[in-house]
Design an enzyme around this catalytic site. Sequence first.
Site, PDB file in Angstrom:
ATOM      1  N   ASP A 182       0.856  -1.163   0.000  1.00 57.67           N
ATOM      2  CA  ASP A 182       0.000   0.000   0.000  1.00 57.67           C
ATOM      3  C   ASP A 182       0.908   1.234   0.000  1.00 57.67           C
ATOM      4  O   ASP A 182       2.109   1.130   0.263  1.00 57.67           O
ATOM      5  CB  ASP A 182      -0.888  -0.035   1.247  1.00 57.67           C
ATOM      6  N   ASP A 184      -0.346   5.071   0.873  1.00 58.58           N
ATOM      7  CA  ASP A 184      -0.667   6.058   1.902  1.00 58.58           C
ATOM      8  C   ASP A 184      -0.581   5.447   3.294  1.00 58.58           C
ATOM      9  O   ASP A 184      -1.167   4.388   3.558  1.00 58.58           O
ATOM     10  CB  ASP A 184      -2.065   6.633   1.668  1.00 58.58           C
ATOM     11  N   GLU A 191      -1.622  10.877   4.123  1.00 55.48           N
ATOM     12  CA  GLU A 191      -2.527  10.547   3.035  1.00 55.48           C
ATOM     13  C   GLU A 191      -2.463  11.621   1.958  1.00 55.48           C
ATOM     14  O   GLU A 191      -2.654  12.810   2.228  1.00 55.48           O
ATOM     15  CB  GLU A 191      -3.963  10.440   3.573  1.00 55.48           C
ATOM     16  N   SER A 270      -2.518   0.950  -4.726  1.00 52.60           N
ATOM     17  CA  SER A 270      -2.995   2.046  -3.893  1.00 52.60           C
ATOM     18  C   SER A 270      -4.416   2.459  -4.235  1.00 52.60           C
ATOM     19  O   SER A 270      -4.817   2.459  -5.406  1.00 52.60           O
ATOM     20  CB  SER A 270      -2.056   3.255  -4.063  1.00 52.60           C
ATOM     21  N   ASP A 338      -2.244  -1.000   5.705  1.00 48.42           N
ATOM     22  CA  ASP A 338      -2.670  -0.490   7.009  1.00 48.42           C
ATOM     23  C   ASP A 338      -4.165  -0.311   7.158  1.00 48.42           C
ATOM     24  O   ASP A 338      -4.662  -0.149   8.271  1.00 48.42           O
ATOM     25  CB  ASP A 338      -1.994   0.870   7.274  1.00 48.42           C
TER      26      ASP A 338
END
Length: 405
Positions: A182, A184, A191, A270, A338
Site C-alpha cells: 500500500d 498512503d 494521506e 494504492s 494499514d
Amino acid sequence: MSDQMPETLLLTISGNDRPGVTSAMFRTLTRAGVEVLDIEQIVLRRRLILGILVTAPRDWKRLRDAVEATAADLGMHIEVDRGIGDNKVRREGRSHVTVIGAPLRAAAMAAVAGRIADTGANIDRIERMARYPVTAIDLHVSGAHPDRLRAMLSIEAATQGVDIAVQPSSLLRRAMRLIVMDVDSTLIQGEVIELLADHSGHRTEVAAVTESAMRGEIDFEQSLRDRVALLEGVPASALDEVYDALVLAPGARTLVRILRRLGYRFALVSGGFSQITDRLAEDLGIHYARANELEIVDGVLTGRIVGEVVDRAGKASALRYFAEQVGVPVESVVAIGDGANDLDMLEIAGLGIAYNAKALVQQAADTTVNVPYLDAIMYLLGISREEIEALDLEHGVVTPAPPLG
C-alpha cells in the site's frame, strides 16, 4: 553417571573469545577420530559459547582428558556430557517466531517464552536479527501448530507492547520474491488526498472520511468518489507540490534497495492516485504500480476518477496479476498495508503484514509491525541488520555506526 560406554559426547566450551579456539578443539578431536554430529557457536559481548556434539570413541575418557587439557591451554572452561544418540528429530509444527521491540524488555521475552511453553512447544534455537534501531529476535520453535502459536502470542504482543510474527518454517520464507505495498500511511507518511484537500480548503472534512474508510466503517469506493469530488477546481500543479512534500516511511528506501539486490520484485497497489504512485515507483525503482487516476481537464482536477476504482477487491486482483507477471504463486507474495481496503490482499498473500495499521486490520492480518521502520519487515524474511549493512557496504553505502552496548 555410570562409566558405561556412551554413544555421544557433548562438549560445551565457554570463555573470552579469541582466535583459534574452534580450530584447536577440532585438532584435538581429529586425533580421536570422532564424527561431528552437530555444532552451535555464538559470541555475546566477546564471550564465546561453543557446543560440539560428537560420537564417543572407545577410549572416551582419554578424549575427555584431552579436550579438557586443550581448553585449559586456551584459558577456556569446558563441560563434557555423556549421552545416548544424536539430537532429537524436530517435532511437527515448526515455526519462526520473530519478536520486535523498541526496547525489548526481559519481561516481554519471559512472557513470550512462557506462552510458547504453554502450548507444549519448544524453543530450539534463538538468533538476534537486529539490535538497533529496534531489537529483533528470531525464535525457532517446534511442537505447536503456527495458528495456535499466533493466537496465543498475539494477545501477549498487545499486553507487552511488542510485535510478534509467527510464520510456518518452510522454504517459502526464503522464496518470497514479490513485495506488494500500500502507499498512503504505509510507504509514505500521511494521506495524499488530504494533502490535495489542503488546496481546496476541505482537508478536515476529507481527513474524517478517510479515517472512517480505513477503519472499514463506510464503503471505500463511495467514500473515495465523495472525497475526490471535493477536489474539483484544484490546479493540476498541486500534484507536483504534494509530491515534493511527501515523506517516505523510515526504512522505505533501505527495504527496496536491499531486496531489489536480492532479486525481489516490488509493486505498489494504492487506493490513491496514479499521478503520485507512478512517480514514486519510478523514483524508488519499483517495478509495478496500480492506483486510481484523477481526471484532469484544462489543467484542473474535475473531481472525478477515470475508470474503475481500485478498492479492496481491486487491490487483491492487482496482487494476483502482479504475481502472475513475476511468475510466482500468491503464497510467495508479501503484502503490506494499514487500512480496511488492504484486507483482501493481506489475506491472499503468503505473508500479510499489518504495518502500523488500524485495529481491524491488525486483528485480521498474519502479523503486525508497529515499530516506525518499514525495513524491519526484512527481519521477518530472515534477513539480519548485519547482513543488510554488509550488503550495503559492498555497494558503497555506509550506514551510521550503531550505539555502543
